[in-house]
Design an enzyme around this catalytic site. Structure first.
Site, PDB file in Angstrom:
ATOM      1  N   SER A   1      31.430  39.598  45.972  1.00 40.95           N
ATOM      2  CA  SER A   1      32.540  40.536  46.309  1.00 40.95           C
ATOM      3  C   SER A   1      32.275  41.750  47.314  1.00 40.95           C
ATOM      4  CB  SER A   1      32.931  41.095  44.895  1.00 40.95           C
ATOM      5  OG  SER A   1      33.560  40.007  44.309  1.00 40.95           O
TER       6      SER A   1
ATOM      7  N   HIS B   1      37.848  46.936  40.661  1.00 36.78           N
ATOM      8  CA  HIS B   1      37.402  46.023  41.519  1.00 36.78           C
ATOM      9  C   HIS B   1      37.686  46.093  43.183  1.00 36.78           C
ATOM     10  CE1 HIS B   1      36.137  41.938  43.366  1.00 36.78           C
ATOM     11  NE2 HIS B   1      35.197  42.047  42.684  1.00 36.78           N
TER      12      HIS B   1
ATOM     13  N   ASP C   1      43.028  41.884  46.734  1.00 35.42           N
ATOM     14  CA  ASP C   1      42.279  42.100  45.654  1.00 35.42           C
ATOM     15  C   ASP C   1      43.101  42.521  44.307  1.00 35.42           C
ATOM     16  OD1 ASP C   1      39.567  43.117  43.904  1.00 35.42           O
ATOM     17  OD2 ASP C   1      38.750  41.738  45.326  1.00 35.42           O
TER      18      ASP C   1
END
Length: 474
Positions: free
Chosen positions: A410, A200, A163
């Protein structure tokens, strides 16, 4: 899919990839991005066939320049693909559609696909955002909350998160005390404002550690550049990630892309074949286009040869009663997990950091759902929103000081990955694929997704968040 949001993100991704000319997929399926003027082919004889076929077609077609058709750099070795340029890098017209048409007959003769676009692989809230993060007070507990159990280095399940990297103050969050990996690149701009999608990977790691405390988490910043990467580079970067620490028990991947025609990613073929020969389980996000179009690599789960090595994950809405409005769906999505309004670590533990919203919320759900979803709430105005300047609306700014609420497949993905890891710990199971099979076999929970009852994984430490469903007219 909401074209407005997709178009808003296009410029952001293009800005993050200087020197690469990008294009959108056909208007009727504008869910993917790709590199203009470049196609991918398998190394060796097939690359030669592609190059010769396209050059011959361009020679016979007015307005197309055969001299532009050439291999763009050396063969890429381990990934097994070659970039073939079909037009000048600065050309206005995209030559890829012409090249693809030229090769259809050759593909029909050989009975296999010879070429593909060079897709942009992106984190599953980027070109198709579920929403943007919302600040949460530090006094509010994480959701999912930390499950019972403790970290033990000798028995911890190895999980690799591919990621964006870890924010600088992630260690201030207790659940991430044992997490290692790459640093998040460029957390803030020159004015100290948090960049889009920064945190994230940290948020995902926090969710995973909450569901499965006994995990050795490594976060690789493979997608640090605005969460986007070309398919031609992604396979090599995945190999680099596993080479650095060896093949883990589980890979959590919240990224992918649809493709034209629903085919897999040519640039990932070599990595996926090697994955199949390992014991690693790939847990991958289904994407946030509210579509049944396969999203790769999650959609490999529907191919028989990858059925036991890939788990595709869709998102449940905040109350867990059905799919989140944005979640992709279809028979290729194997399981659903909570993915709307989860709470985890973001950034700002050391000192609060400002964030300016990029997208505006909608007056109603952009996918047509009948509950108060993240399309509509909490209300904010974003920098990239169409028509903002004509109305004089100012973008909203918030401050993050540690925790955030965020939505998307996600984040459903690390929930599912964490539950597989927790099953391994609870049952002393060393085979992650066997743990996945037994976990799903023991799961009796289901959710209603567009009229179908599908398997649902709801962690014991997850708390449903009530959602508002508007009353029907009298």
């Amino acid at each position: 899919m909401a074209p407005q949001r997709f178009h808003e993100q296009f410029a952001h991704i293009q800005h993050s990839m200087p020197g690469v000319a990008l294009a959108m997929g056909p208007e009727e399926d504008a869910h993917f991005l790709y590199e203009k003027g470049v196609v991918l082919a398998r190394d060796g004889e097939e690359a030669r066939v592609v190059e010769d076929t396209v050059r011959a077609h361009f020679t016979a077609t007015e307005g197309l320049v055969p001299d532009h058709v050439r291999r763009d750099g050396p063969e890429t070795g381990r990934t097994g693909v070659t970039r073939i340029r079909t037009g000048a890098p600065d050309a206005g017209e995209d030559t890829v559609p012409h090249a693809l048409r030229a090769l259809r007959e050759a593909e029909d003769r050989r009975g296999r696909r010879l070429v593909s676009r060079n897709h942009v692989v992106h984190i599953a809230v980027n070109a198709c955002p579920g929403d943007e993060p919302v600040p949460v007070a530090r006094t509010q507990p994480a959701n999912p909350a930390a499950a019972e159990g403790r970290y033990d280095a000798g028995s911890a399940v190895g999980v690799l998160v591919i990621d964006t990297g870890l924010v600088h103050d992630h260690g201030s969050y207790p659940l991430l005390a044992h997490t290692t990996g790459d640093a998040q690149a460029a957390e803030t701009d020159a004015g100290g404002v948090l960049g889009q999608y920064v945190g994230h990977g940290t948020f995902i790691a926090g969710v995973l550690a909450a569901v499965a405390p006994n995990t050795a988490l490594t976060v690789r910043g493979t997608l640090n550049d605005a969460g986007a990467i070309l398919e031609s580079e992604f396979g090599a970067r995945l190999f680099e990630a596993v080479d650095r620490g060896g093949w883990p028990d589980i890979i959590s991947l919240s990224a992918g892309t649809p493709t034209e025609g629903g085919d897999g990613l040519l640039g990932l073929d070599a990595f996926m074949r090697e994955l199949r020969g390992q014991r690693t389980l790939l847990v991958a996000a289904a994407g946030n286009n509210a579509s049944d179009t396969p999203f790769w690599p999650a959609a490999y789960a529907a191919l028989p040869e990858y059925a036991d090595s890939v788990l595709s994950v869709g998102a449940l809405r905040a109350d867990g009663d059905g799919a989140a409005c944005f979640s992709n769906h279809g028979p290729w999505v194997r399981v659903y997990a909570p993915g709307e309004r989860l709470t985890s670590a973001l950034t700002g533990f050391a000192a609060p950091v400002p964030y300016v919203y990029q997208h505006s919320t909608y007056d109603s759900c952009r996918y047509g759902s009948d509950y108060l979803c993240t399309c509509q709430f909490p209300r904010h105005t974003g920098v990239l929103s169409e028509g903002r300047e004509s109305t004089g609306a100012k973008p909203d700014q918030v401050m993050f000081d540690g925790l955030a609420q965020w939505s998307g497949t996600s984040f459903a993905t690390p929930v599912a990955a964490g539950l597989v890891a927790a099953h391994m710990t609870a049952h002393q199971e060393r085979d992650p694929r066997a743990a996945r099979t037994r976990l799903l076999a023991a799961t009796t929970d289901t959710a209603d997704v567009r009229g179908a009852h599908v398997p649902a994984l709801r962690p014991p430490s997850w708390r449903p968040v009530p959602v508002v469903v508007p009353a029907l007219p009298a």
